[in-house]
Every structure is written in C-alpha cells, then in structure tokens.
Design a protein around this motif. Structure first.
Motif, PDB file in Angstrom:
ATOM      1  N   HIS A   1      15.767   4.125   7.862  1.00 50.57           N
ATOM      2  CA  HIS A   1      16.788   4.898   7.164  1.00 50.57           C
ATOM      3  C   HIS A   1      16.241   6.071   6.361  1.00 50.57           C
ATOM      4  O   HIS A   1      17.015   6.924   5.933  1.00 50.57           O
ATOM      5  CB  HIS A   1      17.605   3.988   6.258  1.00 50.57           C
ATOM      6  CG  HIS A   1      18.298   2.898   7.005  1.00 50.57           C
ATOM      7  ND1 HIS A   1      19.350   3.130   7.866  1.00 50.57           N
ATOM      8  CD2 HIS A   1      18.068   1.559   7.052  1.00 50.57           C
ATOM      9  CE1 HIS A   1      19.744   1.987   8.406  1.00 50.57           C
ATOM     10  NE2 HIS A   1      18.986   1.026   7.929  1.00 50.57           N
ATOM     11  N   GLY A   2      14.936   6.114   6.137  1.00 49.44           N
ATOM     12  CA  GLY A   2      14.342   7.237   5.415  1.00 49.44           C
ATOM     13  C   GLY A   2      14.328   8.484   6.275  1.00 49.44           C
ATOM     14  O   GLY A   2      14.408   8.409   7.505  1.00 49.44           O
ATOM     15  N   THR A   3      14.215   9.618   5.642  1.00 44.23           N
ATOM     16  CA  THR A   3      14.238  10.879   6.380  1.00 44.23           C
ATOM     17  C   THR A   3      12.870  11.544   6.454  1.00 44.23           C
ATOM     18  O   THR A   3      12.721  12.576   7.093  1.00 44.23           O
ATOM     19  CB  THR A   3      15.236  11.855   5.734  1.00 44.23           C
ATOM     20  OG1 THR A   3      14.861  12.068   4.371  1.00 44.23           O
ATOM     21  CG2 THR A   3      16.656  11.314   5.806  1.00 44.23           C
ATOM     22  N   ALA A   4      11.867  10.968   5.832  1.00 45.73           N
ATOM     23  CA  ALA A   4      10.526  11.563   5.828  1.00 45.73           C
ATOM     24  C   ALA A   4       9.717  11.061   7.021  1.00 45.73           C
ATOM     25  O   ALA A   4      10.074  10.075   7.670  1.00 45.73           O
ATOM     26  CB  ALA A   4       9.812  11.221   4.524  1.00 45.73           C
ATOM     27  N   ASN A   5       8.621  11.727   7.288  1.00 42.15           N
ATOM     28  CA  ASN A   5       7.746  11.359   8.396  1.00 42.15           C
ATOM     29  C   ASN A   5       6.722  10.303   8.018  1.00 42.15           C
ATOM     30  O   ASN A   5       5.998   9.817   8.878  1.00 42.15           O
ATOM     31  CB  ASN A   5       7.014  12.593   8.930  1.00 42.15           C
ATOM     32  CG  ASN A   5       7.967  13.579   9.565  1.00 42.15           C
ATOM     33  OD1 ASN A   5       8.980  13.190  10.139  1.00 42.15           O
ATOM     34  ND2 ASN A   5       7.655  14.855   9.459  1.00 42.15           N
ATOM     35  N   SER A   6       6.643   9.986   6.724  1.00 42.08           N
ATOM     36  CA  SER A   6       5.650   9.003   6.284  1.00 42.08           C
ATOM     37  C   SER A   6       6.243   8.063   5.244  1.00 42.08           C
ATOM     38  O   SER A   6       7.268   8.340   4.637  1.00 42.08           O
ATOM     39  CB  SER A   6       4.413   9.704   5.715  1.00 42.08           C
ATOM     40  OG  SER A   6       4.744  10.377   4.519  1.00 42.08           O
ATOM     41  N   VAL A   7       5.564   6.948   5.071  1.00 42.83           N
ATOM     42  CA  VAL A   7       5.959   5.913   4.113  1.00 42.83           C
ATOM     43  C   VAL A   7       4.706   5.512   3.346  1.00 42.83           C
ATOM     44  O   VAL A   7       3.627   5.387   3.927  1.00 42.83           O
ATOM     45  CB  VAL A   7       6.546   4.681   4.848  1.00 42.83           C
ATOM     46  CG1 VAL A   7       6.802   3.531   3.893  1.00 42.83           C
ATOM     47  CG2 VAL A   7       7.828   5.063   5.576  1.00 42.83           C
ATOM     48  N   SER A   8       4.843   5.305   2.043  1.00 35.95           N
ATOM     49  CA  SER A   8       3.746   4.796   1.219  1.00 35.95           C
ATOM     50  C   SER A   8       4.077   3.374   0.795  1.00 35.95           C
ATOM     51  O   SER A   8       5.222   3.078   0.456  1.00 35.95           O
ATOM     52  CB  SER A   8       3.550   5.665  -0.031  1.00 35.95           C
ATOM     53  OG  SER A   8       3.242   6.987   0.348  1.00 35.95           O
ATOM     54  N   PHE A   9       3.078   2.514   0.819  1.00 33.49           N
ATOM     55  CA  PHE A   9       3.260   1.089   0.550  1.00 33.49           C
ATOM     56  C   PHE A   9       2.200   0.625  -0.446  1.00 33.49           C
ATOM     57  O   PHE A   9       1.023   0.968  -0.306  1.00 33.49           O
ATOM     58  CB  PHE A   9       3.134   0.314   1.866  1.00 33.49           C
ATOM     59  CG  PHE A   9       2.960  -1.171   1.716  1.00 33.49           C
ATOM     60  CD1 PHE A   9       3.976  -1.961   1.228  1.00 33.49           C
ATOM     61  CD2 PHE A   9       1.766  -1.771   2.076  1.00 33.49           C
ATOM     62  CE1 PHE A   9       3.813  -3.331   1.100  1.00 33.49           C
ATOM     63  CE2 PHE A   9       1.585  -3.133   1.948  1.00 33.49           C
ATOM     64  CZ  PHE A   9       2.607  -3.917   1.463  1.00 33.49           C
ATOM     65  N   GLN A  10       2.636  -0.125  -1.448  1.00 35.89           N
ATOM     66  CA  GLN A  10       1.722  -0.733  -2.418  1.00 35.89           C
ATOM     67  C   GLN A  10       2.144  -2.170  -2.656  1.00 35.89           C
ATOM     68  O   GLN A  10       3.336  -2.461  -2.730  1.00 35.89           O
ATOM     69  CB  GLN A  10       1.764  -0.006  -3.766  1.00 35.89           C
ATOM     70  CG  GLN A  10       1.186   1.358  -3.770  1.00 35.89           C
ATOM     71  CD  GLN A  10       1.154   1.904  -5.189  1.00 35.89           C
ATOM     72  OE1 GLN A  10       0.665   1.259  -6.103  1.00 35.89           O
ATOM     73  NE2 GLN A  10       1.687   3.109  -5.360  1.00 35.89           N
ATOM     74  N   ILE A  11       1.144  -3.037  -2.798  1.00 36.51           N
ATOM     75  CA  ILE A  11       1.413  -4.414  -3.193  1.00 36.51           C
ATOM     76  C   ILE A  11       0.372  -4.808  -4.220  1.00 36.51           C
ATOM     77  O   ILE A  11      -0.820  -4.532  -4.057  1.00 36.51           O
ATOM     78  CB  ILE A  11       1.429  -5.385  -1.991  1.00 36.51           C
ATOM     79  CG1 ILE A  11       1.759  -6.805  -2.470  1.00 36.51           C
ATOM     80  CG2 ILE A  11       0.141  -5.305  -1.187  1.00 36.51           C
ATOM     81  CD1 ILE A  11       2.134  -7.765  -1.371  1.00 36.51           C
ATOM     82  N   THR A  12       0.838  -5.434  -5.285  1.00 36.26           N
ATOM     83  CA  THR A  12      -0.026  -5.885  -6.363  1.00 36.26           C
ATOM     84  C   THR A  12       0.340  -7.316  -6.715  1.00 36.26           C
ATOM     85  O   THR A  12       1.515  -7.641  -6.869  1.00 36.26           O
ATOM     86  CB  THR A  12       0.139  -5.002  -7.620  1.00 36.26           C
ATOM     87  OG1 THR A  12      -0.103  -3.642  -7.261  1.00 36.26           O
ATOM     88  CG2 THR A  12      -0.784  -5.429  -8.736  1.00 36.26           C
ATOM     89  N   CYS A  13      -0.665  -8.159  -6.834  1.00 38.52           N
ATOM     90  CA  CYS A  13      -0.485  -9.526  -7.326  1.00 38.52           C
ATOM     91  C   CYS A  13      -1.335  -9.653  -8.579  1.00 38.52           C
ATOM     92  O   CYS A  13      -2.546  -9.407  -8.539  1.00 38.52           O
ATOM     93  CB  CYS A  13      -0.922 -10.538  -6.266  1.00 38.52           C
ATOM     94  SG  CYS A  13      -0.590 -12.251  -6.742  1.00 38.52           S
ATOM     95  N   ASP A  14      -0.718  -9.994  -9.704  1.00 41.74           N
ATOM     96  CA  ASP A  14      -1.489 -10.101 -10.945  1.00 41.74           C
ATOM     97  C   ASP A  14      -1.946 -11.535 -11.183  1.00 41.74           C
ATOM     98  O   ASP A  14      -1.641 -12.442 -10.401  1.00 41.74           O
ATOM     99  CB  ASP A  14      -0.706  -9.526 -12.133  1.00 41.74           C
ATOM    100  CG  ASP A  14       0.529 -10.319 -12.512  1.00 41.74           C
ATOM    101  OD1 ASP A  14       0.657 -11.493 -12.123  1.00 41.74           O
ATOM    102  OD2 ASP A  14       1.387  -9.740 -13.210  1.00 41.74           O
ATOM    103  N   THR A  15      -2.685 -11.741 -12.247  1.00 41.26           N
ATOM    104  CA  THR A  15      -3.277 -13.058 -12.523  1.00 41.26           C
ATOM    105  C   THR A  15      -2.239 -14.126 -12.825  1.00 41.26           C
ATOM    106  O   THR A  15      -2.526 -15.314 -12.714  1.00 41.26           O
ATOM    107  CB  THR A  15      -4.284 -12.969 -13.684  1.00 41.26           C
ATOM    108  OG1 THR A  15      -3.622 -12.432 -14.837  1.00 41.26           O
ATOM    109  CG2 THR A  15      -5.472 -12.086 -13.322  1.00 41.26           C
ATOM    110  N   ALA A  16      -1.028 -13.733 -13.195  1.00 46.04           N
ATOM    111  CA  ALA A  16       0.047 -14.703 -13.445  1.00 46.04           C
ATOM    112  C   ALA A  16       0.785 -15.075 -12.160  1.00 46.04           C
ATOM    113  O   ALA A  16       1.650 -15.945 -12.169  1.00 46.04           O
ATOM    114  CB  ALA A  16       1.037 -14.142 -14.460  1.00 46.04           C
ATOM    115  N   GLY A  17       0.443 -14.407 -11.050  1.00 43.97           N
ATOM    116  CA  GLY A  17       1.117 -14.680  -9.789  1.00 43.97           C
ATOM    117  C   GLY A  17       2.367 -13.860  -9.571  1.00 43.97           C
ATOM    118  O   GLY A  17       3.183 -14.195  -8.720  1.00 43.97           O
TER     119      GLY A  17
END
Length: 127
Positions: free
Chosen positions: A56-72
């Motif tokens: 559904h996005g209109t751009a040619n690229s996607v940025s993805f980040q995932i973070t898991c901290d010490t508390a879960g």
C-alpha cells in the motif's frame, strides 16, 4: 534477556518480507528469546506491517527496524516513506486479504503511525 537491534532498508518487493522475518528471528535469538511461539508471533507482526508497507505504500523502498530491550519489550518500526497510513479493514469471510492490521491490533500490545512510520510493540517478557 539481552538487548538486540537490527535495521535495514530494502526495495518495496514482496520477496523482502521473508528477509525481514529472518532478521526478526535472529534479533530475538540474540536477545535470548527461545520460545518458538513468541518468535512466530513477532515474525507475524513484522510480516503484516512490512507487507502493508510494500503493498500500500507509494515509495520504492521500505525501512525496517526491530529492537528487543532487556525487559523483553520489542519495538517494530516500518517506514514506507509514504504520506498515507494503514487502513484497518473489516474483511469478509470470503476475502483473501484485508486482515493484516486486524492481526496487528489483536497481537500487539500497542501500535500506531508517526509520520511515515508504522510501529507496534510486543511484550516478550510477559509471555
């Protein structure tokens, strides 16, 4: 539990959803998450948000980040670089699609949109 993080950008290509799922499993593994059901649930959240950005996005690229901290606590962020936001649809019983954001609402602790980035959180520590 240890903290772990990854980020990447990729072409808006549906084949990249699997890459994001693999990165998610690796980050959770580095954080010490061993429960396969939890990993699968977080991968599902990633799949739905990344797929939504690609389809559904209109751009040619996607940025993805995932973070898991010490508390879960897991934070998933997907930036589709588009002005529109995700639509939560009510899919009919015969519809083949349209349930992605409903899954996010049901499985995530919280979710939202900030600028061009859709995000959600999941509490691994409470599972």
């Amino acid at each position: 539990m240890r903290s772990a993080h990854a980020e990447m950008s990729f072409d808006a290509d549906p084949r990249r959803v699997e890459t994001a799922r693999r990165v998610t499993a690796a980050v959770l593994g580095r954080a010490g998450v061993r429960d396969h059901d939890v990993v699968g649930t977080v991968q599902l959240l990633v799949s739905e948000i990344v797929t939504n950005a690609i389809v559904h996005g209109t751009a040619n690229s996607v940025s993805f980040q995932i973070t898991c901290d010490t508390a879960g606590d897991v934070l998933i962020q997907v930036d589709d670089h588009s002005s529109g936001g995700p639509e939560v649809r009510e899919a009919g019983p015969d519809d083949e699609g349209g349930r992605g954001m409903q899954l996010v609402i049901c499985l995530a602790r919280d979710w939202g949109r900030k600028g061009t980035c859709t995000w959600c959180t999941f509490a691994v520590g409470s599972c």
